[in-house]
Write a protein that holds these residues in place. Structure first.
Motif, PDB file in Angstrom:
ATOM      1  N   ARG A  39       3.538  -4.897   2.682  1.00  0.00           N
ATOM      2  CA  ARG A  39       2.021  -5.064   3.738  1.00  0.00           C
ATOM      3  C   ARG A  39       1.416  -3.739   2.565  1.00  0.00           C
ATOM      4  N   ASN A  40       2.210  -2.819   2.436  1.00  0.00           N
ATOM      5  CA  ASN A  40       1.193  -1.641   1.608  1.00  0.00           C
ATOM      6  C   ASN A  40       1.423  -2.134  -0.187  1.00  0.00           C
ATOM      7  N   GLN A  41       2.029  -2.790  -0.360  1.00  0.00           N
ATOM      8  CA  GLN A  41       2.044  -3.722  -1.958  1.00  0.00           C
ATOM      9  C   GLN A  41       1.439  -4.369  -2.430  1.00  0.00           C
TER      10      GLN A  41
END
Length: 74
Positions: free
Chosen positions: A69-71
Motif C-alpha cells: 500500500r505504501n508503494q
C-alpha cells in the motif's frame, strides 16, 4: 485466567487465614485453607508472568506479508 490483582488477593487472604485468624471452626481447618489459598494465588501469579512473557515474544518462523500500500503505483 485471573489477573495479578486476584492472585495477590488470594495470597493475602490465605496469609490472613493462616496467621491472623485464631478462631476454631468445626470441620474447617483455617490454617490449611490459608496455605491452599496462598499456593493457588502464587501459582496463578506465576502463570500470569509466563503467559505475559510468551505473548510479548514474536513467534519464530512467522509469515511475513508484504504490504504494497505504501508503494507508488506502477
Amino acid at each position: 485466567m485471573v489477573g495479578f490483582g486476584v492472585s495477590i488477593f488470594l495470597i493475602t487472604l490465605g496469609a490472613i487465614f493462616k496467621w491472623a485468624i485464631k478462631a476454631h471452626l468445626s470441620g474447617i481447618d483455617l490454617p490449611a485453607l490459608g496455605v491452599i489459598l496462598m499456593v493457588v494465588g502464587a501459582a496463578s501469579f506465576l502463570l500470569q508472568i509466563i503467559m505475559m512473557s510468551r505473548s510479548r515474544n514474536p513467534r519464530r518462523g512467522a509469515e511475513v506479508i508484504n504490504d504494497d500500500r505504501n508503494q507508488p503505483p506502477v
